[in-house]
Write an enzyme that holds these catalytic residues in place. Structure first.
Site, PDB file in Angstrom:
ATOM      1  N   THR A 125       0.476  -0.925  -0.364  1.00 18.90           N
ATOM      2  CA  THR A 125      -0.126  -0.096   0.087  1.00 18.90           C
ATOM      3  C   THR A 125       1.017   1.250  -0.396  1.00 18.90           C
ATOM      4  OG1 THR A 125      -1.538  -1.392   0.961  1.00 18.90           O
ATOM      5  CG2 THR A 125      -1.702   0.927   1.246  1.00 18.90           C
ATOM      6  N   GLU A 126       0.426   2.154  -1.107  1.00 22.01           N
ATOM      7  CA  GLU A 126       1.376   3.578  -1.205  1.00 22.01           C
ATOM      8  C   GLU A 126      -0.278   4.512  -0.444  1.00 22.01           C
ATOM      9  OE1 GLU A 126       4.073   1.969  -3.669  1.00 22.01           O
ATOM     10  OE2 GLU A 126       3.302   3.713  -4.348  1.00 22.01           O
ATOM     11  N   ALA A 129      -1.944   4.189  -3.831  1.00 24.18           N
ATOM     12  CA  ALA A 129      -2.326   2.502  -4.287  1.00 24.18           C
ATOM     13  C   ALA A 129      -2.400   2.338  -3.363  1.00 24.18           C
ATOM     14  CB  ALA A 129      -1.284   2.481  -4.289  1.00 24.18           C
ATOM     15  N   GLY A 130      -4.097   2.139  -3.017  1.00 22.75           N
ATOM     16  CA  GLY A 130      -4.905   1.440  -2.106  1.00 22.75           C
ATOM     17  C   GLY A 130      -5.170  -0.400  -2.525  1.00 22.75           C
ATOM     18  N   THR A 157       2.111  -3.520   7.530  1.00 17.56           N
ATOM     19  CA  THR A 157       2.476  -4.555   9.492  1.00 17.56           C
ATOM     20  C   THR A 157       3.925  -5.252   9.364  1.00 17.56           C
ATOM     21  OG1 THR A 157      -0.039  -5.364   8.798  1.00 17.56           O
ATOM     22  CG2 THR A 157       1.253  -6.986   9.971  1.00 17.56           C
ATOM     23  N   ARG A 266     -26.491 -14.128  32.982  1.00 19.27           N
ATOM     24  CA  ARG A 266     -26.951 -13.179  33.279  1.00 19.27           C
ATOM     25  C   ARG A 266     -28.650 -12.989  33.236  1.00 19.27           C
ATOM     26  NH1 ARG A 266     -26.469  -7.700  35.270  1.00 19.27           N
ATOM     27  NH2 ARG A 266     -27.626  -5.930  33.282  1.00 19.27           N
ATOM     28  N   GLN A 335     -23.960  -5.702  22.149  1.00 13.13           N
ATOM     29  CA  GLN A 335     -25.526  -5.430  21.626  1.00 13.13           C
ATOM     30  C   GLN A 335     -25.964  -5.980  22.757  1.00 13.13           C
ATOM     31  OE1 GLN A 335     -27.154  -3.084  20.196  1.00 13.13           O
ATOM     32  NE2 GLN A 335     -29.023  -3.290  21.545  1.00 13.13           N
ATOM     33  N   GLU A 362      -5.929  -6.956   2.361  1.00 14.84           N
ATOM     34  CA  GLU A 362      -6.129  -8.370   1.957  1.00 14.84           C
ATOM     35  C   GLU A 362      -7.232  -7.742   0.928  1.00 14.84           C
ATOM     36  OE1 GLU A 362      -3.086 -11.034   2.922  1.00 14.84           O
ATOM     37  OE2 GLU A 362      -3.952  -9.584   3.408  1.00 14.84           O
ATOM     38  N   THR A 364      -9.811  -4.705   0.087  1.00 12.33           N
ATOM     39  CA  THR A 364     -11.589  -4.705   0.529  1.00 12.33           C
ATOM     40  C   THR A 364     -12.239  -5.793  -0.166  1.00 12.33           C
ATOM     41  OG1 THR A 364     -12.336  -3.069  -0.915  1.00 12.33           O
ATOM     42  CG2 THR A 364     -10.861  -2.159   1.021  1.00 12.33           C
TER      43      THR A 364
END
Length: 382
Positions: A125-126, A129-130, A157, A266, A335, A362, A364
């Site tokens: 990634t840049e 540029a994704g 990473t 609960r 929730q 990896e 979208t």
């Protein structure tokens, strides 16, 4: 899933499950809060051979398969998503070597990665540029027996933590046929790192910018031929997307299990929460979708092990569906826990934050749907 696994797969999964529950899960809250690489966990994964579980023995791996790899990934991710990222990133870094590396490259770089002695990073990634990998601007200019690299990568990473880097670079102006993959080792002059990013989730996985300023490497550090990088990269993603799908499944599984225990214990209106039909319906949906995710991931892994060329759509389906499920399941877990789900004393809050990235990296999920559609339309029109 157990019904579809061999005895060897089940044994490996059981080892990972025991480790996840007894050692990694108790550390997960601290890993998230510190926001630092969990080296103790990484050492534990390495000692059990999990970084090279699918790597051939001749290159220092365990010699198992992708089915084993995704089984381990799910168990580790169910306890600590940050720790599981070290497994997925190592797989991403190893993949181009295993797919297109020379014998010399495999013997030199794969064993330390497969053993977990060092970490690896894949710089794709840049800033511009994704999802559109073909728009990378980082250049690799041939100068005799060397390449000179210049560019800027973001969201990488393990950047700064890793010893071995594979960078996507441009060697000509052609959008896809001008892409080449280059190996750069930490300590190479001109390779520097930016500040650590403060992320919403997977906070125990370090992410930084990377700067390449006149980084000179030998021609032998190119993976594949010039211009083959884009094709190699697409094959890499076919192998690693099911791994992310397994990670997402694990995050969902972890949240579901915490949620299930909570609604059993609960009470509201003098009754345990699990007596209410709305709660039961939500639990049923969570369980069904986690199982569907697991089976999609397992199918893609089996196809990879058989080298089935039709895996492209299935890899994208596994990643896309499982990550959408992870986001849905963790949101529902928060929730159902109500106010307790929203505070950091309970792990579902962390898991909800961790789940989000699986829909993004990896490729979208919007991109995954485009890939899936192209594949099913191509098959239908043939």
């Amino acid at each position: 899933m157990t019904m579809l696994l061999t005895d060897q797969h089940t044994m490996i999964q059981n080892v990972a499950s025991k480790m996840a529950k007894e050692v990694i899960a108790p550390r997960a809250k601290e890993v998230d809060e510190k926001g630092e690489t969990p080296w103790e966990n990484i050492k534990l994964l390495a000692e059990n051979g999990f970084f090279g579980i699918h790597v051939p023995e001749e290159y220092g791996g365990v010699g198992s398969d992708m089915v084993s790899h995704v089984a381990v990934m799910e168990e580790i991710a169910s306890a600590c998503a940050s720790t599981s990222v070290s497994l997925s990133t190592q797989a991403l870094t190893l993949a181009p070597f295993l797919i297109a590396g020379t014998e010399a490259q495999k013997k030199r770089f794969v064993p330390p990665l497969a053993s977990g002695d060092v970490l690896g990073s894949f710089g794709i990634t840049e800033p511009g540029a994704g999802s559109d990998v073909s728009s990378v601007k980082t250049t690799a200019v041939r100068e005799g027996d060397t390449y000179r690299l210049n560019g800027h990568k973001v969201f990488i990473t393990n950047a700064g933590e890793s010893e071995i880097y594979v960078f996507v670079t441009r060697t000509s102006e052609s959008r896809t046929e001008g892409i080449s993959l280059m190996i750069v080792e930490k300590g190479t002059p001109g390779l520097t790192f930016g500040k650590k990013e403060e992320k919403m989730g997977i906070r125990g996985s370090v992410t930084r910018e990377v700067f390449l300023e006149n980084v000179v490497i030998p021609v032998e550090n190119r993976i594949g031929e010039e211009g083959e990088g884009f094709k190699i990269l697409m094959n890499v993603f076919n192998e690693t997307r099911p791994v992310v799908g397994a990670q997402a499944t694990g995050i969902a599984k972890g949240a579901y299990e915490h949620c299930l225990n909570y609604v059993i214990e609960r009470k509201q209106f003098n009754k345990p929460l699990h007596h209410f039909q709305m709660v039961q319906s939500t639990l049923a949906d969570m369980a069904m979708k986690i199982e569907a995710s697991r089976l999609l991931v397992l199918k893609a892994a089996m196809m990879l092990d058989k080298k089935d060329p039709a895996v492209i759509a299935n890899s994208s389906m596994a990643k896309c569906f499982a990550s959408d499920v992870a986001m849905e399941v963790t949101t529902n877990a928060v929730q159902l826990l109500g106010g307790y789900g929203y505070v950091r004393d309970y792990p579902v809050e962390r898991m909800m934050r961790d789940a989000k990235i699986t829909q993004i990296y990896e490729g979208t999920n919007q991109i995954q749907r485009i890939i899936i559609a192209k594949q099913i339309l191509a098959n239908a029109m043939n």
